[in-house]
Design a protein around this motif. Sequence first.
Motif, short mmCIF file in Angstrom:
data_model
loop_
_atom_site.label_atom_id
_atom_site.label_comp_id
_atom_site.label_asym_id
_atom_site.label_seq_id
_atom_site.Cartn_x
_atom_site.Cartn_y
_atom_site.Cartn_z
N UNK A 60 9.13 10.57 -11.83
CA UNK A 60 9.09 11.79 -12.63
C UNK A 60 10.23 12.70 -12.18
N UNK A 61 11.07 13.12 -13.14
CA UNK A 61 12.19 14.01 -12.85
C UNK A 61 11.94 15.32 -13.58
N UNK A 62 11.81 16.40 -12.83
CA UNK A 62 11.60 17.73 -13.43
C UNK A 62 12.88 18.53 -13.34
N UNK A 63 13.40 18.95 -14.49
CA UNK A 63 14.62 19.73 -14.54
C UNK A 63 14.32 21.15 -14.09
N UNK A 64 15.15 21.67 -13.19
CA UNK A 64 14.91 23.00 -12.63
C UNK A 64 15.32 24.12 -13.57
N UNK A 65 16.44 23.95 -14.27
CA UNK A 65 16.94 25.03 -15.12
C UNK A 65 17.82 24.47 -16.21
N UNK A 66 18.10 25.30 -17.19
CA UNK A 66 18.90 24.92 -18.34
C UNK A 66 20.09 25.87 -18.43
N UNK A 123 0.84 -1.20 0.00
CA UNK A 123 0.00 0.00 0.00
C UNK A 123 0.88 1.26 0.00
N UNK A 124 1.94 1.25 0.78
CA UNK A 124 2.86 2.39 0.79
C UNK A 124 3.51 2.58 -0.58
N UNK A 125 3.87 1.50 -1.22
CA UNK A 125 4.46 1.60 -2.56
C UNK A 125 3.45 2.16 -3.56
N UNK A 126 2.19 1.82 -3.40
CA UNK A 126 1.16 2.38 -4.26
C UNK A 126 1.09 3.90 -4.09
N UNK A 127 1.20 4.38 -2.85
CA UNK A 127 1.20 5.82 -2.58
C UNK A 127 2.44 6.47 -3.19
N UNK A 128 3.60 5.86 -3.00
CA UNK A 128 4.85 6.42 -3.53
C UNK A 128 4.82 6.49 -5.05
N UNK A 129 4.22 5.50 -5.68
CA UNK A 129 4.12 5.50 -7.14
C UNK A 129 3.19 6.60 -7.63
N UNK A 130 2.17 6.93 -6.83
CA UNK A 130 1.29 8.04 -7.18
C UNK A 130 2.03 9.37 -7.03
N UNK A 131 2.94 9.45 -6.07
CA UNK A 131 3.72 10.67 -5.88
C UNK A 131 4.65 10.86 -7.07
N UNK A 132 5.49 9.88 -7.34
CA UNK A 132 6.33 9.88 -8.53
C UNK A 132 7.47 10.87 -8.54
N UNK A 133 7.20 12.13 -8.18
CA UNK A 133 8.19 13.20 -8.29
C UNK A 133 9.41 12.92 -7.44
N UNK A 134 10.61 13.05 -8.04
CA UNK A 134 11.84 12.72 -7.34
C UNK A 134 12.07 13.62 -6.13
N UNK A 135 11.70 14.91 -6.24
CA UNK A 135 11.85 15.81 -5.09
C UNK A 135 11.08 15.29 -3.89
N UNK A 136 9.82 14.96 -4.11
CA UNK A 136 8.97 14.50 -3.01
C UNK A 136 9.44 13.15 -2.49
N UNK A 137 9.87 12.27 -3.38
CA UNK A 137 10.35 10.96 -2.95
C UNK A 137 11.63 11.09 -2.13
#
Length: 387
Positions: free
Chosen positions: A62-68, A27-41
């Motif tokens: 999910x990995x969101x790049x902050x800047x280029x 169940x915890x893994x199901x929640x973590x998979x819904x979160x996805x975002x690397x920052x939050x994880x």
Amino acid sequence: MGSVRPDPSSRIHPAPIDHFDRLPDSLLLLVFNKIGDVKALGRCCVVSRRFHSLVPQVENVVVRVDCVISDDDSSSSSSSSDKSRIAGPFSCLFRLVFGGIVKPLQALVQFLGPKRGTASDGLGTGSSSLFVGSGGDDDREMDQGGVTHHSPTQVLRNFNEIRFLRIELPDGELGIDDGVLLKWRADFGSTLDNCVILGASSVVNSKNSLVQESGGDGICVGGGADDNGIIPESFYTNGSLKLRVVWTISSLIAASARHYLLQPIIAEHKTLDSLVLTDADGQGVLCMNRDQLEELRVKPLSASSASKRTLVPALNMRLWYAPHLELPDGTVLKGATLVAIRPTEQSASKKEVSDGSWLLNAFQEPYGTAAKMLVKRRTYCLEMNSF
């Protein structure tokens, strides 16, 4: 003999119950998979030892790049707020840099604030690398601000069972004028499988507007004139065709540069079923499914000798054009253009998709409808050499 009363302060109280301990790991893994975002994880990792052991098992990341930041550190800071114009199609090869991070329990990382940079290198000659801010060991580069950066491979290595990976850039590589529409989607294996490009010289989002002016293509059109699907002669003489060629080459270079940068991640994570590299602007999407990922692992890609990108093979292209295209939701596209691209060698192979689903399903609405409307018009065929 008198009885001795117990001291209230000496009473033994039961330890507080951690309700998370009562939840099963699944169940915890199901929640973590819904979160996805690397920052939050990364933040979840510091909550408890149990969370720290479960997060690396997450399948959806999910990995969101902050800047280029470009490789050319000598670029003036004043140019950092302006995108390169589409007239310079080779001005968009980036080194991607995530913000500075810390190490939670010496495993995953959480991202801190971004550091803005410039993007002014030429696609044809620049070099490109992906880096994630961190402190640590090898495979690193020091930014001007003194922050050590690691490649995403280093960060994602803490995940053992990634199946669905999505990486999102802060914006698209191709700087275009306001009001111009340019979207692309490309599928890759070890090389390009297909690419679809949708463009328009201007977009009007009004059900009540009647386009009656000479736009970016220099073509005066009315609200519902029937042109029989034939491209007007002015399309070839006023630079409209040349602009579409620039859009096509720019999109292909952007896609092949993204593909090249994904090699280390693909090699490291053999559990991947899907990999998507997109941008917050929704300009370009690179997709790879499980078969395509496996193809790249067993058949190394051919790199361009001029820059760090995948070599684009010889191509067959089909083009559809409409001076004026009004969609059911009232959106009006002027100079609407759809380009479907496939490698020449696939023309007679079993990979050829006869139903055209890869083309018609490339874009979200309302642009998916625009593609369906354009393919009903007259088709024009072009060819392009490898580059």
